[in-house]
Enzyme design. Structure first.
Site, PDB file in Angstrom:
ATOM      1  CG  ASP A  17      74.779  19.126  53.830  1.00 37.32           C
ATOM      2  OD1 ASP A  17      74.994  20.375  53.380  1.00 37.32           O
ATOM      3  OD2 ASP A  17      75.823  18.445  53.776  1.00 37.32           O
ATOM      4  CD  GLU A  58      75.039  24.831  51.059  1.00 40.62           C
ATOM      5  OE1 GLU A  58      75.836  24.088  51.104  1.00 40.62           O
ATOM      6  OE2 GLU A  58      74.765  25.953  50.827  1.00 40.62           O
ATOM      7  CG  ASP A  83      78.107  21.581  55.923  1.00 32.19           C
ATOM      8  OD1 ASP A  83      77.998  21.940  54.837  1.00 32.19           O
ATOM      9  OD2 ASP A  83      77.710  20.153  56.061  1.00 32.19           O
ATOM     10  CG  ASP A 132      77.280  14.728  53.521  1.00 27.88           C
ATOM     11  OD1 ASP A 132      77.199  15.688  52.815  1.00 27.88           O
ATOM     12  OD2 ASP A 132      77.939  13.785  53.348  1.00 27.88           O
ATOM     13  CG  HIS A 323      88.208  43.056  20.196  1.00 26.82           C
ATOM     14  ND1 HIS A 323      89.418  43.343  19.316  1.00 26.82           N
ATOM     15  CD2 HIS A 323      87.858  44.019  20.718  1.00 26.82           C
ATOM     16  CE1 HIS A 323      89.455  44.622  19.468  1.00 26.82           C
ATOM     17  NE2 HIS A 323      88.666  45.043  20.141  1.00 26.82           N
ATOM     18  CD  GLU A 399      85.669  49.907  24.082  1.00 23.04           C
ATOM     19  OE1 GLU A 399      85.157  50.463  25.087  1.00 23.04           O
ATOM     20  OE2 GLU A 399      86.739  49.635  24.071  1.00 23.04           O
TER      21      GLU A 399
END
Length: 519
Positions: A17, A58, A83, A132, A323, A399
């Site tokens: 873990d 992990e 897990d 854990d 905006h 844009e």
């Protein structure tokens, strides 16, 4: 500790873990190697990692556990239990690995054992208590500026953890199958010796996590501790408990854990109600509190994980702000990146102030990124000042360039360039008159910008201040909608939308054209 089985490779169970207090934040991992036949704890490993993400931690825990198993017996078969749905699915080959920080860790994991010698199983968090607790001990030690020490560990699982799992495996007859071969994978760091011999050295601290700028402490490696081997030692006692549980078919203790937690949960649930009754605010205060509560609920809706696996880690969440108004906005004129680059009007600045106040109440924005055009930089500056953040300019958020149509209304374009407009409405590959940017080109640009920003802001909530076409394109790509959907979305000035991007490559639209803050 049981020695290798004569004439055949041993079978191990690895439980791993990792955690991050902030994601990214101070992180650590824990890993345990168990004898598959007896349930005896053979090795514990833990390490404080500095500042990394939950998923990196992990993976590092997985690699540490696999390497510890390989040191015990390089010919062993290993069954990994975690897990983390993300790690299990990715290492099993069912999910693609797209995140740049995960790919090198997964590749390193795959080299620990030959293919076909490791299998993976997802387990509930309640069944991964040993690893854990080791991870949390490592993080606690790191907060004190100390390495994790097995001599101070209290991470041996209670009956609801490994013993409960071994009991259930015994009853269903699949314990041996669960511990047999599969697909090899894992992750880790360089090694410091706890008790006994060293586990093979891990990743260079300048490797994947270091390259990602995640603040790993140099010189520190995982402490790997083989557990006691006899004379009533911890490993033997645990193995005995697991064996007894398997023989007697003891009841699943997970249900008892849930029942034990219920009174505390009830008390926590009752407390807010009692506080509310005691407060009894005035009508005016209730109205203010209601507005603030609405913003908090909206923030939670944007930031919550949705229906994805809860252990996938926090998504990169883009809150998309169009905006505020410019003088061209109410006239509905084409205003892209190739025109006059107008600033905000007085109404637009007022809109920016209102959205800034709303976002400040929500309290979830961690960074502000804006298009380089004047109206977006001005909007972003007003919001960022209220939030106490800096503005980062991203060219990819600009844009679309509307070419010769810049500054014209739709009707004026229809009158002057009817054939070009028809082509533009019919095909995303058509460019506006005069060599503007097609919607297909805008989509390619936004997809590349999205991938770059998801990698840069993994697990964080970021405000992107942009324009109509880019924001609609973010939403279209997240939904997998066709290009013509751009013409079927209404996006108001100073509106908020949101998309969450998960580590498995999935996306979820969380909010669209929200304008309640302007009322």
């Amino acid at each position: 500790m049981a020695d290798a089985v004569t004439g055949s490779a041993r079978e191990f169970v690895v439980e791993a873990d990792g955690g991050s207090r902030g994601n990214p934040g101070p992180a650590g991992y824990g890993a345990v190697v168990l004898d598959a036949a007896t349930g005896e704890t053979l090795v514990e490993a833990a390490e404080y990692l500095g500042v990394v993400t939950n998923n990196v931690a992990e993976y590092r825990g997985l690699l540490a556990g696999l390497r510890a198993a390989g040191e015990l017996d390089p010919d062993a078969t290993v069954h990994v239990r975690m897990d983390s749905k993300l790690v299990v699915e990715q290492m099993s080959g069912r999910w693609k690995i797209k995140h740049p920080d995960m790919k090198p860790l997964a590749a390193e994991a795959a080299r620990v054992f030959p293919p076909g010698r490791v299998t993976y199983e997802w387990i509930p968090r309640a069944d991964n208590k040993h690893a854990d607790r080791l991870a949390n001990e490592a993080m606690d030690a790191g907060a004190r500026g100390e390495p994790w020490s097995p001599s101070t560990s209290t991470a041996e699982p209670d009956a609801g953890g490994a013993a409960g799992r071994r009991t259930r495996g015994s009853r269903t007859g699949d314990r041996s199958a669960a511990a047999s071969a599969g697909a090899a994978e894992g992750v880790g760091g360089e090694t410091a010796i706890g008790v006994g011999s060293a586990v093979a050295a891990g990743l260079d601290p300048r490797g994947a996590a270091g390259r990602a700028g995640e603040g790993r402490r140099s010189g520190d490696g995982p402490t790997v501790a083989p557990v006691g081997t006899g004379g009533g030692g911890e490993g033997e006692a645990m193995g005995g408990r697991l064996a007894r549980a398997a023989r007697t078919g003891a009841a699943d203790p997970g249900a008892a854990d849930a029942r034990a937690d219920a009174p505390a949960a009830d008390a926590r649930a009752a407390a807010p109600a009692a506080d509310a009754r005691a407060a009894a605010p005035s009508a005016g205060a209730r109205a203010d509190a209601s507005a603030a509560a609405d913003d908090v609920r909206a923030a939670k809706a944007v930031a919550s994980p949705g229906w994805g696996p809860p252990d996938m880690g926090a998504p990169a969440t883009f809150v998309l702000l169009r905006h505020g108004e410019t003088p061209l906005t109410p006239q509905k004129r084409f205003s892209g990146s190739g025109g006059s680059d107008p600033s905000l009007s007085a109404i637009g600045r007022e809109q920016a102030e209102k959205v800034a106040e709303s976002l400040a109440r929500r309290g979830t924005i961690e960074a502000v990124v804006a298009s380089p055009l004047a109206r977006t930089r001005e909007t972003a500056g007003i919001v960022a000042a209220r939030l106490g953040l800096e503005v980062t300019v991203e060219e990819g958020l600009r844009e679309t360039d509307f070419g010769a149509w810049e500054g014209l209304t739709f009707g004026e374009v229809r009158d002057r360039y009817p054939a070009d407009l028809d082509a533009w409405l019919a095909s995303p590959d058509a460019e506006p008159t005069g060599g503007g940017e097609s919607f297909a080109a805008t989509g390619t640009r936004i997809a590349a910008t999205r991938d770059r920003l998801v990698a840069a802001y993994a697990g964080r909530t970021v405000l992107l201040v942009s324009h109509v076409t880019p924001i609609k394109t973010f939403l279209r790509l997240a939904l997998g909608a066709p290009p013509e959907s751009l013409f079927r979305m209404e996006l108001s000035a100073a509106s908020l939308s949101a998309v969450a991007y998960y580590a498995d490559g999935g996306a979820s639209v969380r909010l669209f054209n929200e304008t309640s803050h302007l009322r």
